[in-house]
Design an enzyme around this catalytic site. Structure first.
Site, PDB file in Angstrom:
ATOM      1  N   CYS A   1       3.108   1.627   3.060  1.00 52.45           N
ATOM      2  CA  CYS A   1       4.224   0.678   3.032  1.00 52.45           C
ATOM      3  C   CYS A   1       5.328   1.186   2.106  1.00 52.45           C
ATOM      4  O   CYS A   1       6.516   1.091   2.433  1.00 52.45           O
ATOM      5  CB  CYS A   1       3.745  -0.697   2.580  1.00 52.45           C
TER       6      CYS A   1
ATOM      7  N   CYS B   1       0.837  -1.208   0.000  1.00 48.27           N
ATOM      8  CA  CYS B   1       0.000   0.000   0.000  1.00 48.27           C
ATOM      9  C   CYS B   1       0.873   1.260   0.000  1.00 48.27           C
ATOM     10  O   CYS B   1       2.103   1.184   0.130  1.00 48.27           O
ATOM     11  CB  CYS B   1      -0.923  -0.003   1.217  1.00 48.27           C
TER      12      CYS B   1
END
Length: 77
Positions: free
Chosen positions: A13, A10
């Site tokens: 991240c 994501c």
């Protein structure tokens, strides 16, 4: 040194991964940065909230995007 960024890939991240790379660059540390997206592997580290950060096998952060300065402090300790 082995640094692992745990997460699904994501946005948060990815930001954490970039911040880790920048912290390593600023500290002039050599390390292998691994991105772990497999949920089984993430769970094996005991991480239930991503992104997670693991340094040399020790979970040092879960569930938040650390800033470069915060990561530098963790890497130096």
């Amino acid at each position: 040194m082995i640094v692992k960024v745990l997460g699904s890939g994501c946005k948060n991240c990815n930001i954490l991964e970039e911040n880790v790379k920048e912290a390593l660059k600023q500290l002039d540390f050599e390390a292998t940065v691994e991105k772990v997206t497999d949920f089984k592997s993430i769970a094996e580290h005991g991480v239930m909230k991503t992104p997670g950060l693991v340094v040399d096998g020790t979970v040092v952060s879960t569930g938040k995007v650390l800033k470069v300065e915060e990561i530098k402090k963790l890497l130096k300790s």
